[in-house]
Design an enzyme around this catalytic site. Structure first.
Site, PDB file in Angstrom:
ATOM      1  N   GLU A 165       0.801  -1.215   0.000  1.00  0.00           N
ATOM      2  CA  GLU A 165       0.000   0.000   0.000  1.00  0.00           C
ATOM      3  C   GLU A 165       0.846   1.281   0.000  1.00  0.00           C
ATOM      4  OE1 GLU A 165      -3.335  -0.877   2.553  1.00  0.00           O
ATOM      5  OE2 GLU A 165      -3.561   1.249   2.948  1.00  0.00           O
ATOM      6  N   HIS A 209      -8.484   1.337   1.226  1.00  0.00           N
ATOM      7  CA  HIS A 209      -8.353   1.425   2.689  1.00  0.00           C
ATOM      8  C   HIS A 209      -9.366   2.430   3.281  1.00  0.00           C
ATOM      9  CE1 HIS A 209      -5.223   0.770   6.129  1.00  0.00           C
ATOM     10  NE2 HIS A 209      -6.450   0.858   6.607  1.00  0.00           N
TER      11      HIS A 209
HETATM   12  C1  DGY Z   1      -7.240   1.571  11.417  1.00  0.00           C
HETATM   13  O1  DGY Z   1      -7.815   2.327  12.207  1.00  0.00           O
HETATM   14  O2  DGY Z   1      -6.288   0.864  11.750  1.00  0.00           O
HETATM   15  C2  DGY Z   1      -7.776   1.515  10.022  1.00  0.00           C
HETATM   16  O3  DGY Z   1      -7.014   0.756   9.184  1.00  0.00           O
HETATM   17  C3  DGY Z   1      -8.036   2.903   9.466  1.00  0.00           C
HETATM   18  O4  DGY Z   1      -9.114   3.389  10.128  1.00  0.00           O
END
Ligand code: DGY
Length: 336
Positions: A269, A293
């Site tokens: 990513e 995401h």
């Molecule tokens: C997190 O909070 O870890 C998510 O991936 C994004 O909100």
């Protein structure tokens, strides 16, 4: 002394959290809505006591060393694999995250992906926009129904449990799960059953991953795991990309070893292709739905994340132990 404390926010977040911080601290908000460069991050933390970071900020020992006054790092996420917590603990810096306020949002997104994949929503949308719909199709876009099928949840924490409840109550699915502990309440209320990973992979029609990224969960789902899944299985990942091997996933989807996948997080990513030379590209496959995401991206969740992160900073800077501290062992010997 809190009114003199300096807090740095690396990227715009919902105003609610910023306003909370501004009432009691001297806030510098980086206004650019882009990932902060390493240089700007090192410079930005120079004089601050509090840092509000997001999951694309790599907060390692070097960043902490560039911030001699830093007392608290509040990550605007439940996951905190972007922060070297051990380095923070060694330096007496408190680290916090935002658990418990995005369970519904992430579970809803996992559900959206389950339905999008099983009912081929994105594929059908592309077909319709391309004006290929010429007449009703008795055999067109057929997918599996979910009622009575088995949902396998890997990691029955808050988000996994919320999804279990949704698919049980809303879709009439049976639940199997893996976790290091039994969830007695869900076993009683939903008839959920804790099974081995092996059994889950073999039995589940839909598999959804809800574990943090740790050395032990990296490539938790790899070639061997795909081989155990049903040919009709659907895999959903809204946790962290590296929990699923991208190569193994793409091979499984390409060879139709599984029916489909819904993927919100990527191994490399923001790239959705770790190795452009390997002829394995998720984006050319019809049986996968990809989102960037966004599982926690509801107004409610993001506002709650911003206020929770802000509250954690204000608490830590006024010597009150934040509720969402991830390294509680540091508290008694924190920087003051
Ligand atoms: C997190 O909070 O870890 C998510 O991936 C994004 O909100």
């Amino acid at each position: 002394m809190l009114s003199k404390s300096k807090v740095f926010i690396t990227r715009p977040i919902p105003e609610e959290g910023i306003a909370l911080l501004k009432k009691r601290a001297n806030v510098t908000l980086r206004r650019a809505d882009s990932v902060i460069s390493r240089r700007d991050l090192l410079k930005g933390v120079g004089k601050v006591e509090g840092l509000l970071s997001i999951l694309t900020d790599k907060i390692d020992g070097a960043v902490m060393d560039a911030a001699p006054n830093l007392k608290v790092i509040a990550n605007y996420a439940v996951g905190f694999d972007n922060i070297d917590v051990e380095a923070a603990t060694q330096r007496g810096i408190v680290v916090t995250n935002t658990p418990g306020v995005m369970d519904e949002a992430v579970a809803e997104h996992a559900l959206a992906l389950i339905l999008a994949v099983s009912r081929r929503v994105v594929e059908a949308d592309h077909f319709t926009r391309a004006e290929k719909y010429k007449a009703w199709m008795p055999m067109g876009f057929i997918g599996p129904s979910l009622r009575g099928k088995t949902m396998g949840i890997i990691g029955m924490g808050r988000i996994g449990s919320t999804l279990a409840q949704m698919v049980h109550d809303g879709l009439g699915m049976n639940i199997v799960y893996t976790d290091f502990q039994i969830n007695k309440q869900l076993e009683k209320e939903l008839g959920a059953k804790k099974v081995t990973m092996n059994e889950l992979l073999k039995r589940a029609d839909v598999i959804s991953v809800h574990v943090p990224l740790l050395p032990s969960t990296t490539h938790l789902i790899d070639t061997a795991e795909f081989k155990k899944m049903k040919k009709t299985a659907i895999l959903i990942n809204t946790s962290r990309g590296p929990v699923v091997s991208e190569k193994a996933l793409t091979r499984a989807l390409k060879s139709k070893a599984i029916l489909g996948a819904g993927i919100d997080v990527f191994e490399c990513e923001p790239s959705i292709d770790c190795d452009p030379s390997d002829q394995l590209e998720l984006k050319v496959l019809d049986n996968v739905v990809l989102t960037p995401h966004i599982a926690s991206a509801t107004n409610e969740a993001r506002i709650a994340m911003s206020t929770l992160a802000a509250t954690a900073i204000l608490d830590a800077l006024s010597n009150k132990k934040p509720k969402t501290i991830v390294n509680p062992e540091v508290w008694s010997r924190r920087r003051r």
